[in-house]
Scaffold this active site. Structure first.
Site, PDB file in Angstrom:
ATOM      1  CB  ILE A 174      13.396  41.551  58.644  1.00  0.00           C
ATOM      2  CG1 ILE A 174      13.665  40.121  59.136  1.00  0.00           C
ATOM      3  CG2 ILE A 174      12.826  42.426  59.741  1.00  0.00           C
ATOM      4  CD1 ILE A 174      14.728  40.035  60.231  1.00  0.00           C
ATOM      5  CB  CYS A 175       9.703  38.827  59.373  1.00  0.00           C
ATOM      6  SG  CYS A 175       8.568  37.550  59.981  1.00  0.00           S
ATOM      7  N   GLY A 176       7.543  39.854  58.016  1.00  0.00           N
ATOM      8  CA  GLY A 176       6.274  40.333  57.492  1.00  0.00           C
ATOM      9  C   GLY A 176       6.385  41.575  56.630  1.00  0.00           C
TER      10      GLY A 176
END
Length: 213
Positions: free
Chosen positions: A107-109
């Site tokens: 998720i995300c980064g």
């Protein structure tokens, strides 16, 4: 048999992005097979780490000790160190998991790290924004799905950092944690903020308790 989901932990990891997923994997309530799941944290070393939210914890094991054969899934939270290339060892481990047919959820980064490692070049995926992933220098932009906040492609789950409940739903679905109608009710409650989902979940648990008597 106890099944283990391993979660990467490192300084500045975004604790809220994986909160739904880890809490409900560890929580037996509503699960298809209560008591068969656990989450263990994996650090680069055994030293304490501090999350972005200021929580300090000791990893359960080190990255060198982690084997795909011992895991049901590898969870990769976001954090402020993926873009700088400081977590290449976690990217490498993710590649080992995928090669072994063990799911990876990022998720995300963390999606940036997987993109830089070439793991998104041939897989459908999503992230925070196509331009964000493009800065990794990856070659998978044609496989970027702008229509979904969480995407599952075989053994790979990717999600935007602003939708932790969507990420958790994809994780639960891939693990088979809940019956389909229970998962739908879970998301109704936690994803849609609709209290009707709670009553469906409560009814399910009551019916299961009655059947066990």
């Amino acid at each position: 048999m106890l099944k283990t989901v391993h979660m990467a932990v490192f300084d500045t990891f975004s604790d809220w992005e994986v909160g739904h997923a880890t809490a409900h994997i560890n929580r037996e309530l509503w699960q298809r097979e209560p008591g068969t799941w656990q989450v263990k944290t994996v650090g680069r070393t055994a030293d304490p780490i501090t999350s972005m939210g200021g929580m300090r914890l000791l990893p359960d094991l080190t990255l060198a000790e982690l084997r795909p054969a011992d895991s049901a899934m590898l969870l990769l939270p976001g954090g402020s160190t993926w873009e700088a290339g400081e977590l290449a060892d976690f990217e490498e481990k993710a590649g080992e998991f995928l090669a072994a047919g063990v799911p990876v959820a990022a998720i995300c980064g963390a999606t940036f790290g997987l993109a830089r490692a070439g793991l998104l070049d041939d897989r459908r995926h999503t992230s925070n924004d196509p331009g964000y992933l493009s800065m990794s220098g990856y070659s998978g932009l044609d496989h970027y799905d702008k229509t979904e906040t969480a995407v599952t492609d075989g053994d790979l789950i990717t999600a935007t950092g602003t939708r932790p409940a969507d990420f958790a739903r994809a994780v639960f679905e891939r693990l088979g944690l809940y019956e389909p109608h229970v998962l739908a009710a879970w998301y109704q409650l936690y994803g849609d903020n609709d209290g009707a989902g709670f009553y469906t979940l409560a009814q399910y648990e009551q019916q299961r308790a009655a059947a066990a008597r």
